[in-house]
Scaffold this motif. Structure first.
Motif, PDB file in Angstrom:
ATOM      1  N   TRP A   1       2.774  -1.016   2.608  1.00 60.08           N
ATOM      2  CA  TRP A   1       4.457  -1.120   2.758  1.00 60.08           C
ATOM      3  C   TRP A   1       5.022   0.317   2.705  1.00 60.08           C
ATOM      4  O   TRP A   1       4.383   1.232   2.379  1.00 60.08           O
TER       5      TRP A   1
ATOM      6  N   SER B   1       8.078   2.903   1.091  1.00 55.36           N
ATOM      7  CA  SER B   1       8.886   2.962  -0.119  1.00 55.36           C
ATOM      8  C   SER B   1       9.481   4.236  -0.249  1.00 55.36           C
ATOM      9  O   SER B   1       8.941   5.493  -0.046  1.00 55.36           O
TER      10      SER B   1
ATOM     11  N   ASP C   1       9.224   4.050  -5.044  1.00 56.82           N
ATOM     12  CA  ASP C   1       8.260   3.227  -5.684  1.00 56.82           C
ATOM     13  C   ASP C   1       7.783   4.112  -6.950  1.00 56.82           C
ATOM     14  O   ASP C   1       7.667   5.222  -7.262  1.00 56.82           O
TER      15      ASP C   1
ATOM     16  N   GLU D   1       2.045  -8.409  -3.239  1.00 56.84           N
ATOM     17  CA  GLU D   1       2.980  -7.551  -3.954  1.00 56.84           C
ATOM     18  C   GLU D   1       4.325  -7.198  -3.098  1.00 56.84           C
ATOM     19  O   GLU D   1       5.447  -7.145  -3.813  1.00 56.84           O
ATOM     20  N   HIS D   2       4.110  -7.068  -2.023  1.00 56.39           N
ATOM     21  CA  HIS D   2       5.229  -6.636  -1.033  1.00 56.39           C
ATOM     22  C   HIS D   2       5.408  -7.442   0.141  1.00 56.39           C
ATOM     23  O   HIS D   2       6.423  -7.305   0.970  1.00 56.39           O
ATOM     24  N   ARG D   3       4.389  -8.132   0.552  1.00 61.03           N
ATOM     25  CA  ARG D   3       4.618  -9.125   1.772  1.00 61.03           C
ATOM     26  C   ARG D   3       5.465 -10.053   1.725  1.00 61.03           C
ATOM     27  O   ARG D   3       5.519 -10.790   0.646  1.00 61.03           O
ATOM     28  N   THR D   4       6.340 -10.303   2.787  1.00 62.87           N
ATOM     29  CA  THR D   4       7.221 -11.378   2.966  1.00 62.87           C
ATOM     30  C   THR D   4       6.522 -12.509   3.831  1.00 62.87           C
ATOM     31  O   THR D   4       6.203 -12.436   4.786  1.00 62.87           O
TER      32      THR D   4
ATOM     33  N   THR E   1       3.977  -5.752   5.406  1.00 60.31           N
ATOM     34  CA  THR E   1       4.915  -6.502   4.744  1.00 60.31           C
ATOM     35  C   THR E   1       5.295  -7.692   5.592  1.00 60.31           C
ATOM     36  O   THR E   1       5.815  -8.418   4.695  1.00 60.31           O
TER      37      THR E   1
END
Length: 361
Positions: free
Chosen positions: A167, A169, A172, A242-245, A291
């Motif tokens: 991902w 950021s 972070d 933790e960050h995937r849609t 993501t």
């Protein structure tokens, strides 16, 4: 260079195990093996964070992560059954639980980042080992001449599959805030981290055939064929990204699991001369998660064709002349993102030739 030194780490793994096994014949033609194995794994590891103070200090400094410890116990049962229908026909069935531990480098709780390339990689000390419940059923038939035909079916229920998530950021909590790139904008790092991403179900079958051509005519006994084909269907559940849609109804395949794989080999063996033409195929598969699905990285399908030949002679001094021609199809190493027309990386290595002589005294 601190950036390179940050990849160093120390790891110590101690595995203590015990098992009990029971073999039993159930009549004339059925054999059973029951087993239970216990494994205790203890880890102790440490590494380095590569910390950059500002853009002018590209070397930055190294900070130790300190020692991190972890230990866990796994119970691994197994039940194996074998039915000898005849001397040439065998059937097998099994239930097992197996274990795959994380790589050392993935467990080190380190943080590495590169300002110039705006990339960062994290370790994950909280990774769990991947476990799998396996069910297998297969049969084998052996020909009178050298060779066999086999068919097997399998199902695997896999827990805590380890995959890499990526991902971007600018804030972070694991990386310093306020750093600017050459354009004066906040650094937007592309971050990669191994995680226990999901559980998975796999099922499929494998077919194998091996036989020389002597059954056609005795003169063809020196020619033979070997081939396998495997089909694997995978589905995932209990996603822990933790960050995937996740999109509604999205079908996420298991990483590193091609749907189709095949191997074939045509060989000639006679009076010290050995020639083999081999073909290997694997379909594409997910290698790394982004993501969203459009940012997933795939390892593209591959087809390899190799030709190997050798000639061996002599008794007192056995001499072998050999030659190998690999990658005759110039198969590239290729990754794509989301869809096959979006190439991320492609490397061509061409055909590789190797020849020589070996002498055994």
């Amino acid at each position: 260079l601190y950036e390179e030194a940050s990849g160093n780490y120390k790891a110590h793994e101690r595995i203590t195990s015990a098992y009990v096994r029971f073999d039993q014949k159930l009549g004339r033609n059925v054999e059973a093996v029951l087993g239970l194995r216990m494994e205790h794994t203890a880890l102790n590891y440490s590494g380095f964070n590569w910390v950059v103070d500002d853009l002018e200090d590209e070397q930055g400094r190294l900070e130790t992560t300190g020692k991190k410890k972890n230990d866990y116990i796994n119970w691994l049962p197994s039940v194996l059954l074998k039915y000898n229908a005849s001397d040439d026909l065998k059937f097998r069935a099994s239930f097992t639980k197996t274990l795959s531990r994380p790589k050392y480098s993935a467990l080190v709780p380190c943080i590495h980042y590169n300002i110039a390339e705006e990339e960062a990689r994290f370790g994950n000390a909280n990774l769990k080992p991947t476990t799998s419940y396996n069910f297998d059923l297969g049969g084998e038939y052996y020909f009178e001449s050298v060779g066999l035909v086999s068919l097997g079916f399998f199902y695997k229920n896999v827990k805590d599959v380890i995959a890499e998530e990526k991902w971007k950021s600018t804030n972070d909590p694991n990386i310093p805030a306020g750093l600017l790139n050459e354009d004066g904008e906040p650094v937007k790092y592309e971050i990669t981290k191994p995680i226990n991403a999901y559980d998975a179900n796999l099922f499929g079958f494998e077919f194998a055939y091996q036989r020389d051509f002597g059954f056609i005519a005795p003169v063809l006994k020196c020619l033979g064929f070997y081939g396998t084909y495997t089909y694997t269907h995978s589905s995932t559940k209990n996603h822990q990204f933790e960050h995937r849609t996740l999109e509604e109804g999205e079908d996420i395949k298991m990483t590193g699991s091609p749907e189709h794989t095949a191997n074939a080999s045509l060989y000639f063996e006679n009076k010290g001369l050995n020639v083999r033409l081999s073909y290997n195929f694997a379909s594409d598969f997910v290698d790394e998660f982004g993501t969203v699905a459009a940012l997933d990285r795939y390892y593209d399908k591959v087809s390899y064709l190799d030709l190997n030949a050798s000639y061996t002679f002599g008794k007192k001094f056995k001499t072998t002349f050999y030659a190998e021609a690999n990658n005759l199809l110039n198969q590239p190493l290729r990754y794509y993102q989301g869809t096959k027309d979006r190439t991320m990386q492609a490397e061509y290595y061409g055909m590789r030739l190797n020849a020589g002589v070996k002498i055994n005294f």
